[in-house]
Design a protein around this motif. Structure first.
Motif, PDB file in Angstrom:
ATOM      1  N   ALA A 107       0.856  -1.206   0.000  1.00  0.00           N
ATOM      2  CA  ALA A 107       0.000   0.000   0.000  1.00  0.00           C
ATOM      3  C   ALA A 107       0.885   1.247   0.000  1.00  0.00           C
ATOM      4  CB  ALA A 107      -0.920   0.002   1.225  1.00  0.00           C
ATOM      5  N   PHE A 108       1.902   1.237   0.829  1.00  0.00           N
ATOM      6  CA  PHE A 108       2.833   2.367   0.917  1.00  0.00           C
ATOM      7  C   PHE A 108       3.522   2.600  -0.435  1.00  0.00           C
ATOM      8  CE2 PHE A 108       7.269   3.704   1.816  1.00  0.00           C
ATOM      9  CZ  PHE A 108       7.019   4.928   2.412  1.00  0.00           C
ATOM     10  N   GLU A 109       3.999   1.520  -1.014  1.00  0.00           N
ATOM     11  CA  GLU A 109       4.717   1.666  -2.294  1.00  0.00           C
ATOM     12  C   GLU A 109       3.778   2.146  -3.402  1.00  0.00           C
ATOM     13  OE1 GLU A 109       6.492  -2.205  -2.645  1.00  0.00           O
ATOM     14  OE2 GLU A 109       8.038  -1.704  -1.154  1.00  0.00           O
ATOM     15  N   GLN A 110       2.576   1.606  -3.442  1.00  0.00           N
ATOM     16  CA  GLN A 110       1.630   2.037  -4.477  1.00  0.00           C
ATOM     17  C   GLN A 110       1.230   3.495  -4.270  1.00  0.00           C
ATOM     18  OE1 GLN A 110       0.661   0.277  -7.275  1.00  0.00           O
ATOM     19  NE2 GLN A 110      -0.188   2.274  -7.858  1.00  0.00           N
ATOM     20  N   MET A 111       1.085   3.903  -3.022  1.00  0.00           N
ATOM     21  CA  MET A 111       0.727   5.304  -2.760  1.00  0.00           C
ATOM     22  C   MET A 111       1.830   6.232  -3.216  1.00  0.00           C
ATOM     23  SD  MET A 111      -1.352   5.798   0.744  1.00  0.00           S
ATOM     24  CE  MET A 111      -2.706   4.726   1.158  1.00  0.00           C
ATOM     25  N   ARG A 112       3.060   5.790  -3.031  1.00  0.00           N
ATOM     26  CA  ARG A 112       4.171   6.627  -3.484  1.00  0.00           C
ATOM     27  C   ARG A 112       4.222   6.693  -4.997  1.00  0.00           C
ATOM     28  NH1 ARG A 112       9.600   5.609  -0.146  1.00  0.00           N
ATOM     29  NH2 ARG A 112       9.573   3.786  -1.496  1.00  0.00           N
ATOM     30  N   GLU A 113       3.987   5.572  -5.634  1.00  0.00           N
ATOM     31  CA  GLU A 113       4.110   5.502  -7.094  1.00  0.00           C
ATOM     32  C   GLU A 113       2.922   6.155  -7.808  1.00  0.00           C
ATOM     33  OE1 GLU A 113       6.453   2.854  -8.431  1.00  0.00           O
ATOM     34  OE2 GLU A 113       5.491   2.286 -10.325  1.00  0.00           O
ATOM     35  N   LEU A 114       1.743   5.784  -7.385  1.00  0.00           N
ATOM     36  CA  LEU A 114       0.515   6.302  -8.011  1.00  0.00           C
ATOM     37  C   LEU A 114      -0.631   6.091  -7.023  1.00  0.00           C
ATOM     38  CD1 LEU A 114      -0.863   7.429 -10.657  1.00  0.00           C
ATOM     39  CD2 LEU A 114      -1.386   5.026 -11.195  1.00  0.00           C
ATOM     40  N   PRO A 115      -0.921   7.103  -6.205  1.00  0.00           N
ATOM     41  CA  PRO A 115      -1.919   6.904  -5.152  1.00  0.00           C
ATOM     42  C   PRO A 115      -3.324   6.776  -5.716  1.00  0.00           C
ATOM     43  CG  PRO A 115      -1.235   9.201  -5.196  1.00  0.00           C
ATOM     44  CD  PRO A 115      -0.344   8.457  -6.169  1.00  0.00           C
ATOM     45  N   TYR A 116      -3.575   7.427  -6.829  1.00  0.00           N
ATOM     46  CA  TYR A 116      -4.904   7.392  -7.416  1.00  0.00           C
ATOM     47  C   TYR A 116      -4.809   7.666  -8.894  1.00  0.00           C
ATOM     48  CZ  TYR A 116      -9.591   8.316  -8.900  1.00  0.00           C
ATOM     49  OH  TYR A 116     -10.765   8.234  -9.597  1.00  0.00           O
ATOM     50  N   TYR A 117      -5.497   6.926  -9.651  1.00  0.00           N
ATOM     51  CA  TYR A 117      -5.950   7.374 -10.953  1.00  0.00           C
ATOM     52  C   TYR A 117      -7.196   6.578 -11.287  1.00  0.00           C
ATOM     53  CZ  TYR A 117      -6.346  10.054 -15.055  1.00  0.00           C
ATOM     54  OH  TYR A 117      -6.865  10.923 -15.968  1.00  0.00           O
ATOM     55  N   ASN A 118      -8.042   7.148 -12.163  1.00  0.00           N
ATOM     56  CA  ASN A 118      -9.341   6.516 -12.369  1.00  0.00           C
ATOM     57  C   ASN A 118      -9.326   5.546 -13.537  1.00  0.00           C
ATOM     58  OD1 ASN A 118     -10.422   7.857 -14.888  1.00  0.00           O
ATOM     59  ND2 ASN A 118      -9.807   9.626 -13.701  1.00  0.00           N
ATOM     60  N   THR A 119     -10.427   4.863 -13.687  1.00  0.00           N
ATOM     61  CA  THR A 119     -10.570   3.894 -14.778  1.00  0.00           C
ATOM     62  C   THR A 119     -11.699   4.317 -15.731  1.00  0.00           C
ATOM     63  OG1 THR A 119     -11.947   2.551 -13.293  1.00  0.00           O
ATOM     64  CG2 THR A 119      -9.641   1.974 -13.433  1.00  0.00           C
ATOM     65  N   PHE A 120     -12.072   5.591 -15.653  1.00  0.00           N
ATOM     66  CA  PHE A 120     -13.045   6.140 -16.608  1.00  0.00           C
ATOM     67  C   PHE A 120     -12.282   6.584 -17.881  1.00  0.00           C
ATOM     68  CE2 PHE A 120     -16.867   7.521 -13.858  1.00  0.00           C
ATOM     69  CZ  PHE A 120     -16.538   6.694 -12.797  1.00  0.00           C
ATOM     70  N   PHE A 121     -12.999   7.054 -18.856  1.00  0.00           N
ATOM     71  CA  PHE A 121     -12.431   7.742 -20.023  1.00  0.00           C
ATOM     72  C   PHE A 121     -11.263   6.988 -20.661  1.00  0.00           C
ATOM     73  CE2 PHE A 121     -13.584  11.083 -16.801  1.00  0.00           C
ATOM     74  CZ  PHE A 121     -14.892  11.205 -17.241  1.00  0.00           C
ATOM     75  N   GLN A 122     -11.418   5.671 -20.736  1.00  0.00           N
ATOM     76  CA  GLN A 122     -10.433   4.837 -21.432  1.00  0.00           C
ATOM     77  C   GLN A 122      -9.045   4.939 -20.827  1.00  0.00           C
ATOM     78  OE1 GLN A 122     -10.929   5.487 -25.649  1.00  0.00           O
ATOM     79  NE2 GLN A 122     -13.088   4.959 -25.549  1.00  0.00           N
ATOM     80  N   THR A 123      -8.972   4.975 -19.497  1.00  0.00           N
ATOM     81  CA  THR A 123      -7.675   4.835 -18.831  1.00  0.00           C
ATOM     82  C   THR A 123      -7.744   3.622 -17.903  1.00  0.00           C
ATOM     83  OG1 THR A 123      -8.274   6.252 -16.970  1.00  0.00           O
ATOM     84  CG2 THR A 123      -7.181   7.320 -18.825  1.00  0.00           C
TER      85      THR A 123
END
Ligand code: PXG
Length: 457
Positions: free
Chosen positions: A77-93
């Motif tokens: 969780a710590f590593e993922q938060m550092r790398e990319l804490p959030y991005y969405n899965t809408f709009f073809q991402t």
């Protein structure tokens, strides 16, 4: 354990009463008693603010399957938060954890269920299922096929759709639920409803209620049947082995979708990865939450099989549904690591191995207790029914609240048991050891004995 700051429990309790509205709580009652404040946990044990050590016989709320204190989950969780804490899965991402978890779930799920839609709670997962059922029949050109059948004492969540699937009248009546097009049939609760029938016969009778209801409404109007393999919050209602095959047959016969709510049963609770495997169910869709991340992150998912998935995937139409945190990268990363731990430690099957047999055998000892009318277990799920009369299976009058009293005694004895009516329920972490099961049984016995003393039995 010097790193744990002492908390001012009294101060916290005051703030809690003043500002914090708890789920499923009579506020006036809580204001008198105050909350038990849980401050830390390790393995299968909790500590409260007063320093009491309590065995968590409920794995939180049926969810901490790998037990507490897993460094690996904190680290990812710590590593993922550092790398990319959030991005969405809408709009073809998309993000790597969301994709990898979907592929892993598709690999784990039974019978061609290979498309995954994410949510943040079991309630949202089941609301998604309700909408997807209706969407599917709209796409199929059958807009009249919309009624969804579930069962009394079912728990599918608290949203408008999921709460309508839920079959608890105390959750319906205050909120004007269920919505139209939700219908409930009885459940396969042999101990309470089986009368003189043997369990196998009763299982067939209870499944027959589905066919009766379908014929009453008209098969052309019935969209789906939704059920938990074992009804959890309803009281660990373990269906007779004859029940689910018959439900499956009836759904096929009348062209009705079959949905398994695996929120509690999924991820090893019943001794197989899925409750559907334990009971031979071949669902068209499944709801997952809880054990998916062992409760370390709020994440849920819907698994969609080919029948529905191919239709909605092929539609030249937007699937206009989804939440901000769908496929949250931290939650997905934690879920992936949680599933890795479960695989490495054999937790998906642990409840059907020697430790699961020890759990069943030790709890079966309570069949001789003067208060206990039935002990039923399925994997690491158990219910022990407190009754006034063992011969006739007669319960105590509800207003005596003997289950509630037993729960209070049990917590004071250092064991969290859940009281559902007067059924005392256990669903410990899947990591529980034989020694911890013995500790659980000793504490439960002391609690039953104390209750018996108070009841004059
Ligand atoms: N399906 C099932 C089978 C559940 O048990 C939900 C859906 C809803 O999940 P969320 O994440 O929205 O809570 C559940 C939840 C209890 C209790 O008292 C049980 C649940 C939740 C809260 C309390 O036993 N199960």
């Amino acid at each position: 354990m010097g790193q744990h700051e002492p908390v001012d429990a009294q101060k916290l309790r005051e703030l809690d009463i003043r500002h914090h509205l708890h789920p499923f709580t009579t506020f006036a009652e809580l204001a008198k008693t105050g909350s038990r404040i849980i401050t830390r946990a390790e393995g299968c044990h909790l500590w409260d603010a007063e320093g009491n050590r309590i065995l968590d016989g409920m794995a939180g709320l049926w969810c901490v399957n790998v037990g507490y204190g897993r460094e690996r989950l904190a680290r990812v969780a710590f590593e993922q938060m550092r790398e990319l804490p959030y991005y969405n899965t809408f709009f073809q991402t998309a993000t790597p954890p969301a994709i990898e978890l979907a592929a892993e779930l598709a690999r784990l799920l039974p019978g061609g269920i290979d498309r995954i839609f994410y949510a943040s709670s079991g309630s949202e997962a089941n609301d998604t299922i309700v909408k997807t059922i209706w969407y599917y029949w709209n796409l199929m050109g059958r807009p009249e096929k919309k009624t969804i059948i579930s069962r009394t004492l079912a728990y599918h969540g608290v949203g408008l759709g999921s709460g309508s699937l839920t079959g608890m009248s105390f959750m319906h009546e205050p909120f004007d639920l269920p919505l139209p097009r939700f219908v409930h049939i009885g459940n396969p609760y042999w101990f309470a409803e089986g009368g003189d029938l043997d369990p196998e016969e009763f299982g067939r009778v209870a499944a027959g209620w589905l066919e009766q209801k379908i014929l009453e409404i008209g098969p052309d109007k019935v969209a789906a049947f939704v059920g938990e393999p074992v009804q959890g919050a309803g009281g660990v209602i373990v269906p007779p082995p004859t029940y689910w095959p018959e439900i499956q047959r009836i759904c096929r016969k009348y062209d009705i979708l079959l949905v398994a709510d695996e929120v509690i049963c999924g991820f090893g609770r019943t001794g197989r990865t899925w409750g559907s495997e334990t009971f031979g169910i071949e669902p068209d869709m499944v709801a997952m939450a809880k054990g998916l991340s062992s409760g370390y992150q709020p994440i849920a998912a819907v698994g969609i099989g080919r029948r529905v998935g191919d239709v909605i995937f092929a539609a030249e139409k937007e699937y206009a549904h989804g939440v901000t945190y769908a496929g949250h990268p931290v939650a997905c990363r934690v879920a992936l690591e949680n599933l890795r731990i479960m695989r490495e430690e054999g937790l998906f099957e642990r409840a059907s191995g020697p430790v699961g047999r020890h759990f069943a055998a030790r709890l079966a000892e309570f069949r001789d207790h003067p208060l206990i009318g039935e002990v039923r277990t399925c994997g690491f799920l158990a219910a022990m029914e407190i009754v006034e009369d063992k011969e006739t299976r007669r319960p105590y009058p509800p207003e005596r609240r003997v289950g509630f009293a037993c729960r209070e005694i049990s917590i004071d004895n250092g064991l969290v048991m859940r009281a559902i009516r007067d059924a005392m329920v256990l669903a410990p972490p899947l990591t529980i050891t034989e020694a911890e099961i013995d500790e659980m049984v000793d504490k439960a016995r002391r609690s039953f004995d104390e209750l018996a003393r108070r009841l004059g039995r």
